[in-house]
Design an enzyme around this catalytic site. Sequence first.
Site, PDB file in Angstrom:
ATOM      1  N   LYS A   1      41.274  -1.842  49.828  1.00  0.00           N
ATOM      2  CA  LYS A   1      41.783  -2.504  51.020  1.00  0.00           C
ATOM      3  C   LYS A   1      43.612  -3.134  51.183  1.00  0.00           C
ATOM      4  O   LYS A   1      43.503  -4.301  50.483  1.00  0.00           O
ATOM      5  CB  LYS A   1      41.380  -3.588  52.421  1.00  0.00           C
ATOM      6  CG  LYS A   1      39.987  -3.470  53.327  1.00  0.00           C
ATOM      7  CD  LYS A   1      39.436  -4.499  53.453  1.00  0.00           C
ATOM      8  CE  LYS A   1      37.853  -3.415  54.756  1.00  0.00           C
ATOM      9  NZ  LYS A   1      37.678  -2.901  53.615  1.00  0.00           N
TER      10      LYS A   1
ATOM     11  N   ASP B   1      41.384   2.036  52.244  1.00  0.00           N
ATOM     12  CA  ASP B   1      40.314   1.509  53.432  1.00  0.00           C
ATOM     13  C   ASP B   1      41.769   1.606  54.637  1.00  0.00           C
ATOM     14  O   ASP B   1      43.132   1.049  54.226  1.00  0.00           O
ATOM     15  CB  ASP B   1      39.423   0.714  53.712  1.00  0.00           C
ATOM     16  CG  ASP B   1      38.154   0.727  53.192  1.00  0.00           C
ATOM     17  OD1 ASP B   1      37.938   2.197  52.510  1.00  0.00           O
ATOM     18  OD2 ASP B   1      37.409   0.082  52.550  1.00  0.00           O
ATOM     19  N   MET B   2      41.245   2.422  56.164  1.00  0.00           N
ATOM     20  CA  MET B   2      42.166   1.822  56.774  1.00  0.00           C
ATOM     21  C   MET B   2      41.268   1.234  57.943  1.00  0.00           C
ATOM     22  O   MET B   2      39.892   0.550  58.028  1.00  0.00           O
ATOM     23  CB  MET B   2      41.636   3.197  58.079  1.00  0.00           C
ATOM     24  CG  MET B   2      43.144   3.525  59.099  1.00  0.00           C
ATOM     25  SD  MET B   2      44.434   2.491  58.424  1.00  0.00           S
ATOM     26  CE  MET B   2      45.317   4.835  57.811  1.00  0.00           C
TER      27      MET B   2
ATOM     28  N   ARG C   1      38.653  10.111  54.263  1.00  0.00           N
ATOM     29  CA  ARG C   1      37.710  10.334  54.192  1.00  0.00           C
ATOM     30  C   ARG C   1      37.697  10.109  56.161  1.00  0.00           C
ATOM     31  O   ARG C   1      38.780   9.363  56.884  1.00  0.00           O
ATOM     32  CB  ARG C   1      37.085   9.290  53.830  1.00  0.00           C
ATOM     33  CG  ARG C   1      35.696   8.199  54.553  1.00  0.00           C
ATOM     34  CD  ARG C   1      35.314   6.895  54.123  1.00  0.00           C
ATOM     35  NE  ARG C   1      35.033   6.302  53.114  1.00  0.00           N
ATOM     36  CZ  ARG C   1      35.842   5.028  52.064  1.00  0.00           C
ATOM     37  NH1 ARG C   1      36.003   4.435  53.357  1.00  0.00           N
ATOM     38  NH2 ARG C   1      35.645   5.423  51.064  1.00  0.00           N
TER      39      ARG C   1
ATOM     40  N   THR D   1      29.103   9.414  58.307  1.00  0.00           N
ATOM     41  CA  THR D   1      28.858   9.303  59.350  1.00  0.00           C
ATOM     42  C   THR D   1      27.020   9.135  59.124  1.00  0.00           C
ATOM     43  O   THR D   1      27.007   9.743  58.140  1.00  0.00           O
ATOM     44  CB  THR D   1      28.969  10.311  60.626  1.00  0.00           C
ATOM     45  OG1 THR D   1      28.387  10.336  61.811  1.00  0.00           O
ATOM     46  CG2 THR D   1      28.426  12.064  59.574  1.00  0.00           C
TER      47      THR D   1
ATOM     48  N   ALA E   1      27.934  -3.584  64.231  1.00  0.00           N
ATOM     49  CA  ALA E   1      27.992  -3.275  65.473  1.00  0.00           C
ATOM     50  C   ALA E   1      28.491  -1.803  65.876  1.00  0.00           C
ATOM     51  O   ALA E   1      28.060  -1.248  67.227  1.00  0.00           O
ATOM     52  CB  ALA E   1      29.965  -3.539  65.745  1.00  0.00           C
ATOM     53  N   GLU E   2      28.578  -1.143  64.655  1.00  0.00           N
ATOM     54  CA  GLU E   2      28.505   0.478  65.240  1.00  0.00           C
ATOM     55  C   GLU E   2      27.216   1.392  65.076  1.00  0.00           C
ATOM     56  O   GLU E   2      26.964   1.589  65.980  1.00  0.00           O
ATOM     57  CB  GLU E   2      29.060   1.012  63.156  1.00  0.00           C
ATOM     58  CG  GLU E   2      30.011   0.281  62.498  1.00  0.00           C
ATOM     59  CD  GLU E   2      30.378   1.053  61.201  1.00  0.00           C
ATOM     60  OE1 GLU E   2      31.668   1.705  61.218  1.00  0.00           O
ATOM     61  OE2 GLU E   2      29.325   1.287  60.712  1.00  0.00           O
TER      62      GLU E   2
END
Length: 305
Positions: free
Chosen positions: A91, A125-126, A177, A219, A284-285
């Site tokens: 990050k 990472d985003m 990704r 995913t 949460a995902e």
Amino acid sequence: MLRPTLLWLSERRAIAGLVPDAMARRFVAGDTVQQAVQAAVELQAKGITTTLDLLGESVHSPAETEAACATYVDMVQRMAAARLEVNVSVKLTQMGFDLDETLCLRNVARILDAAKAADGFVRLDMEGSAYTQRTLDFYRAKLRPLYGDHCGVVLQSMLRRTDADVAALCAEQVRVRLCKGAYLEPAAVAFPEKSDVDFSYVRNMERLMAEGHYPGLATHDEAIIRRACAFARERGIGPERFEFQMLYGVRRDLQLRLRQDGWRVRVYLPFGTQWYPYLMRRLAERPANIAFILGNMVREALPGR
């Protein structure tokens, strides 16, 4: 309503002590580099590759960024010594992006130099949508010219801008990704409905598979995974041209099944003491993970087990 609540809780670190340790350990490999490397070795024995990630986001001093950077360099060296494929996720805010971009670049370059020497790979990472353009600009201007295929980025299908970003990065042949996204975002920049996020994911997934450069499809959605496998077969896209990516501790049965079917699988393997925000975003995902983990905890506590 559960997802927004969990995302709100992810920013309230003071209540981390209320989270059962067993729940955290389901998703986090441990506190140390060595524990993470050992978990990666165990996954490698099953034919599954990994990307290691030191948990922690925004930092408050240059000393913190340099400590995180040193941990990453150690991580890369330990992965190489263990004969693992060197692959880590970083990050930018953890490297000082919000403090001083020159400092951030120096830290990231140290990690990339170590990874490149081991023929490895570093994924940026985003983070939240406020960082999307900044991250892509930083990557294109500072890292891509020097490190090429040793560095790539992440895009989130929940963001409305992602179609355009995927098109541009396919044209540039950048390793991407694709994930759905785990940050609470305003409707102006992100799709509020899950169905729209899923449609965006499939649309961009297929473009990356057809036109992109070794995309990572992050995913656990079985319907989307089935669609990816069918699309690959329809288009003659071999398993060497992309990989599925999943989170440590999530759908381990599916990870193994995909490997048995001949697809490539990489597990995102986080470690470190700053696990609380990460855990809340993972729950949460997929809020069903809460019931799954608590059910396991209850079964393990029953007499005779």
